[in-house]
Design a protein around this motif. Sequence first.
Motif, mmCIF file in Angstrom:
data_model
loop_
_atom_site.group_PDB
_atom_site.id
_atom_site.type_symbol
_atom_site.label_atom_id
_atom_site.label_comp_id
_atom_site.label_asym_id
_atom_site.label_seq_id
_atom_site.Cartn_x
_atom_site.Cartn_y
_atom_site.Cartn_z
ATOM 1 N N ALA A 93 0.836 -1.203 0.000
ATOM 2 C CA ALA A 93 0.000 0.000 0.000
ATOM 3 C C ALA A 93 0.869 1.249 0.000
ATOM 4 C CB ALA A 93 -0.924 -0.012 1.214
ATOM 5 N N GLU A 94 1.937 1.211 0.768
ATOM 6 C CA GLU A 94 2.856 2.357 0.792
ATOM 7 C C GLU A 94 3.550 2.514 -0.553
ATOM 8 O OE1 GLU A 94 6.519 4.125 3.547
ATOM 9 O OE2 GLU A 94 5.582 2.190 4.027
ATOM 10 N N ARG A 130 12.584 0.180 -6.513
ATOM 11 C CA ARG A 130 14.040 0.195 -6.687
ATOM 12 C C ARG A 130 14.671 1.441 -6.084
ATOM 13 N NH1 ARG A 130 16.846 2.560 -10.560
ATOM 14 N NH2 ARG A 130 14.987 2.863 -11.836
ATOM 15 N N LYS A 131 14.023 2.585 -6.243
ATOM 16 C CA LYS A 131 14.623 3.852 -5.816
ATOM 17 C C LYS A 131 14.465 4.141 -4.331
ATOM 18 C CE LYS A 131 14.161 6.505 -10.140
ATOM 19 N NZ LYS A 131 13.512 7.694 -10.754
ATOM 20 N N THR A 132 13.374 3.685 -3.724
ATOM 21 C CA THR A 132 13.076 4.160 -2.359
ATOM 22 C C THR A 132 12.884 3.067 -1.321
ATOM 23 O OG1 THR A 132 10.661 4.246 -2.666
ATOM 24 C CG2 THR A 132 11.929 6.162 -3.379
ATOM 25 N N PHE A 133 12.638 1.846 -1.730
ATOM 26 C CA PHE A 133 12.442 0.766 -0.754
ATOM 27 C C PHE A 133 13.774 0.076 -0.488
ATOM 28 C CE2 PHE A 133 7.677 -0.382 -0.564
ATOM 29 C CZ PHE A 133 7.336 0.961 -0.575
ATOM 30 N N PHE A 134 14.658 0.787 0.213
ATOM 31 C CA PHE A 134 15.997 0.252 0.440
ATOM 32 C C PHE A 134 15.932 -1.028 1.274
ATOM 33 C CE2 PHE A 134 18.056 4.705 0.023
ATOM 34 C CZ PHE A 134 17.728 4.709 -1.316
ATOM 35 N N PRO A 177 7.617 -0.749 -9.909
ATOM 36 C CA PRO A 177 8.979 -1.270 -9.842
ATOM 37 C C PRO A 177 10.035 -0.176 -9.706
ATOM 38 C CG PRO A 177 7.750 -2.416 -11.551
ATOM 39 C CD PRO A 177 6.894 -1.258 -11.108
ATOM 40 N N THR A 178 9.808 0.959 -10.354
ATOM 41 C CA THR A 178 10.773 2.056 -10.262
ATOM 42 C C THR A 178 10.829 2.615 -8.852
ATOM 43 O OG1 THR A 178 10.472 2.657 -12.580
ATOM 44 C CG2 THR A 178 11.355 4.359 -11.119
ATOM 45 N N VAL A 179 9.681 2.808 -8.237
ATOM 46 C CA VAL A 179 9.643 3.335 -6.871
ATOM 47 C C VAL A 179 10.236 2.319 -5.901
ATOM 48 C CG1 VAL A 179 8.128 4.104 -5.006
ATOM 49 C CG2 VAL A 179 7.693 4.833 -7.359
ATOM 50 N N ARG A 200 3.310 5.933 -2.879
ATOM 51 C CA ARG A 200 4.487 6.675 -3.346
ATOM 52 C C ARG A 200 4.514 6.751 -4.872
ATOM 53 N NH1 ARG A 200 9.885 5.059 0.148
ATOM 54 N NH2 ARG A 200 8.969 5.210 2.247
ATOM 55 N N ALA A 201 4.143 5.653 -5.529
ATOM 56 C CA ALA A 201 4.154 5.652 -6.988
ATOM 57 C C ALA A 201 3.176 6.682 -7.537
ATOM 58 C CB ALA A 201 3.807 4.253 -7.502
ATOM 59 N N LEU A 202 2.009 6.824 -6.891
ATOM 60 C CA LEU A 202 1.025 7.800 -7.326
ATOM 61 C C LEU A 202 1.546 9.213 -7.118
ATOM 62 C CD1 LEU A 202 -1.852 8.209 -8.399
ATOM 63 C CD2 LEU A 202 -2.653 8.213 -6.018
ATOM 64 N N GLU A 203 2.179 9.462 -5.981
ATOM 65 C CA GLU A 203 2.722 10.788 -5.686
ATOM 66 C C GLU A 203 3.822 11.180 -6.667
ATOM 67 O OE1 GLU A 203 4.079 10.432 -1.713
ATOM 68 O OE2 GLU A 203 2.078 10.656 -0.799
ATOM 69 N N ARG A 204 4.657 10.216 -7.046
ATOM 70 C CA ARG A 204 5.823 10.502 -7.885
ATOM 71 C C ARG A 204 5.541 10.300 -9.376
ATOM 72 N NH1 ARG A 204 10.754 9.383 -4.502
ATOM 73 N NH2 ARG A 204 11.812 8.722 -6.410
ATOM 74 N N SER A 205 4.348 9.808 -9.705
ATOM 75 C CA SER A 205 3.990 9.517 -11.097
ATOM 76 C C SER A 205 5.013 8.585 -11.740
ATOM 77 C CB SER A 205 3.875 10.812 -11.908
ATOM 78 O OG SER A 205 2.850 11.624 -11.393
#
Length: 432
Positions: free
Chosen positions: A308-309, A326-330, A322-324, A313-318
Amino acid sequence: MSRQWLKLVLERLPGLTFGSVDGFPSDSVNLLSTLSAGERGTGITPSQARDLMRNRVELLFRVCNRNEDVYRRLRGDPAFYYLVLASWDAEHNEAPFPAGSIEKLVSLFVSARRHNLGGDETGPATALMREIDRFAEMADAVDSTVAPRRPPSLTAPTGFNAARLYGRAWPPVHLSPLEVAVVGEAVTRRKLFGIDREHKGRDDDESTPLYPNDQNGPLEGREYLCWLVLTGTGPASRVGLFPVPVAFADDERRRVWYRPMGHQSRFYATVGEFLDFADAAISRPSGLKSSAKRHAICLLTPWFFDRAELAERALERSETLPTVWRKTFFRAGMALVLTDVDDGEYRAVSDLLGKVGQKFTVVETWTGGRAQNHVPPPAGPRRTAADSVEASAEFITEIVEDPGSWNEKLEERGFELVEKPTEEQGTGSHIQ
């Protein structure tokens, strides 16, 4: 999906005779039904369901046949299907299937093809029929021959100078079937082919790969772990290093992350898969190719976010899921080590005691700690201190390189004794 519906689908697959669907076990029905299902909530005809199943299974057998050299090297060992798990980029609602389910699925279709060939049905061969026939022929050839004294090398990637091997088999013959299957995966094979204890770098470059970090994906973790298996272990090594980063508690968790991660979850392993590996490695009778292990180790790289998170985040960042991811779910890094003590019992670590205790009897639990001789990470583009994944990879490397002393002076190295479980805890071998 009802058995009657599944029967309508299977009857539309030429060249295959499955027999009475009513007699199928429920797990086989579930596997076949999943392969013939569309998106959840969408209605399709039996012919459309047939097409979905045909395309997915044809891809499955193409993957198996594409890795014929690994199948022959392993002589049909079930570990082969861990390679298929990583390589079969299937798109269906229950992907990815675990290795055991993939093996069962292959067996179902080979049996259906054999039953059909034993009957009177004739007709032009379809692409699916040809792929199944090729696999069945390969399996029959393995089953009907004696294992060679010198296991064959896997096929070298295009452009590799085979002279570098000097007649040695690659991967080395002491590797377990699971280790052969993992290093044989296409991406990992291209990067590591020919590397062993004598040649530790690509193209005679002896530089050590960087430790994986908390922003790397599973393939980078696989590459480092496989490199360490190839260069740091030998026939007499007492360390069994699991060659896949572990990120999921079970198959269900790996499945629900399959689409959000862009199908990357198939490159991660589950806790249960590591425990099966550890059990086999520690209890393995010593032989000519490899001795039983005293330590079984894995690199844990989970993340502590939910889907859900990720969607928010994907909606906020457009951006895509998978991109979100890779970039933010360390990822977080931890090492899990199971050690056989001198009296033939075993010892274990961390919050995973519940799962560990199902296979082993836990004698002591230690957490925390650090590498004995920390070496700062080499300068890289990130210019940051080592994160937990890098630190865990360093710790694992230290054990592989010097397994005899890793569990000495634990308190001096920052480890804490969590508990001494009761004798009733656990049902299997004893571990620390």
